[in-house]
Enzyme design. Sequence first.
Site, mmCIF file in Angstrom:
data_model
loop_
_atom_site.group_PDB
_atom_site.id
_atom_site.type_symbol
_atom_site.label_atom_id
_atom_site.label_comp_id
_atom_site.label_asym_id
_atom_site.label_seq_id
_atom_site.Cartn_x
_atom_site.Cartn_y
_atom_site.Cartn_z
ATOM 1 N N ASP A 29 90.147 51.291 121.957
ATOM 2 C CA ASP A 29 89.039 50.916 121.071
ATOM 3 C C ASP A 29 89.246 49.460 120.631
ATOM 4 O O ASP A 29 90.347 49.066 120.248
ATOM 5 C CB ASP A 29 89.021 51.843 119.845
ATOM 6 C CG ASP A 29 87.725 51.724 119.052
ATOM 7 O OD1 ASP A 29 87.012 52.735 118.931
ATOM 8 O OD2 ASP A 29 87.428 50.622 118.549
ATOM 9 N N ILE A 30 88.177 48.682 120.678
ATOM 10 C CA ILE A 30 88.286 47.246 120.395
ATOM 11 C C ILE A 30 88.479 46.962 118.894
ATOM 12 O O ILE A 30 88.960 45.890 118.526
ATOM 13 C CB ILE A 30 87.047 46.492 120.958
ATOM 14 C CG1 ILE A 30 87.381 45.053 121.283
ATOM 15 C CG2 ILE A 30 85.838 46.611 120.047
ATOM 16 C CD1 ILE A 30 88.350 44.863 122.391
ATOM 17 N N GLU A 88 77.685 55.030 116.354
ATOM 18 C CA GLU A 88 77.552 53.617 116.713
ATOM 19 C C GLU A 88 77.195 53.458 118.193
ATOM 20 O O GLU A 88 76.261 52.734 118.527
ATOM 21 C CB GLU A 88 78.868 52.885 116.397
ATOM 22 C CG GLU A 88 78.843 51.405 116.741
ATOM 23 C CD GLU A 88 80.224 50.748 116.623
ATOM 24 O OE1 GLU A 88 81.084 51.236 115.844
ATOM 25 O OE2 GLU A 88 80.448 49.757 117.327
ATOM 26 N N HIS A 93 81.895 59.981 123.648
ATOM 27 C CA HIS A 93 83.282 59.518 123.700
ATOM 28 C C HIS A 93 84.121 60.291 122.691
ATOM 29 O O HIS A 93 83.633 60.674 121.632
ATOM 30 C CB HIS A 93 83.397 58.012 123.445
ATOM 31 C CG HIS A 93 82.724 57.548 122.194
ATOM 32 N ND1 HIS A 93 81.369 57.374 122.105
ATOM 33 C CD2 HIS A 93 83.214 57.229 120.969
ATOM 34 C CE1 HIS A 93 81.051 56.964 120.892
ATOM 35 N NE2 HIS A 93 82.158 56.877 120.170
ATOM 36 N N HIS A 95 87.468 60.002 120.372
ATOM 37 C CA HIS A 95 88.459 59.092 119.789
ATOM 38 C C HIS A 95 89.808 59.809 119.770
ATOM 39 O O HIS A 95 89.909 60.920 119.226
ATOM 40 C CB HIS A 95 88.115 58.764 118.332
ATOM 41 C CG HIS A 95 86.865 57.966 118.124
ATOM 42 N ND1 HIS A 95 86.886 56.601 117.918
ATOM 43 C CD2 HIS A 95 85.565 58.332 118.060
ATOM 44 C CE1 HIS A 95 85.643 56.168 117.734
ATOM 45 N NE2 HIS A 95 84.821 57.198 117.812
#
Length: 130
Positions: A29-30, A88, A93, A95
Site C-alpha cells: 500500500d502506497i 476509496e 482488495h 488489506h
Amino acid sequence: MASIFTKIISGEIPSYKVAENEDFIAFLDINPNAKGHTLVVPKKEENKIFDLSKQEYIELMEFSYRVAKAIEKTVPCKRVGMSVIGLEVTHVHVHLIPLNAMADIQFKEKVTVSKEEFLNLSEKIASNFE
Ligand code: 5GP
C-alpha cells in the site's frame, strides 16, 4: 474507466509488488498504516468483495493467506490483520497489515516509508512468498 489497481496490474502505474499469479496480485500500500501493509487484488475488476463468486472469494482468501504468511516471516509484528474496505478504490482488495497495536488497523495514523524501504520490504516479502 480502468481502476487505479487495473493500471497497476497492467504496469501502467508502478507498484512495489510482492506476489502475483494468473488471477491475483499483491503489492505494498502506497500510504501504509504500518510497514509491510499489503494489498491483495483480483485481476478481474470487481467493485465489491461479496459480488465475487464464492469460488473467486475462496481463491482470493487462499492467495491472501499465502501473502500473510510471507509478511509474518518478514515483518516483526504481533500478528497480521486483515481488512476489506474499498471506499476509496472500488476494485476489490484485501488489506493485510502487520499489527502491533489496535491503531494499526484503524486507518488513521500512517507511517512514512522511504523508496528504499518500500523496495527492500517488497523484495523480502516476495522472497518469503510460497
Ligand atoms: P480502501 O479503498 O480500502 O478504503 O483503500 C484503498 C487503499 O489503496 C488505501 O490504503 C490507499 O493508500 C491505497 N492506494 C490508493 N492508491 C494507490 C496506488 O496508486 N498505489 C498503491 N500501492 N496503493 C494505493
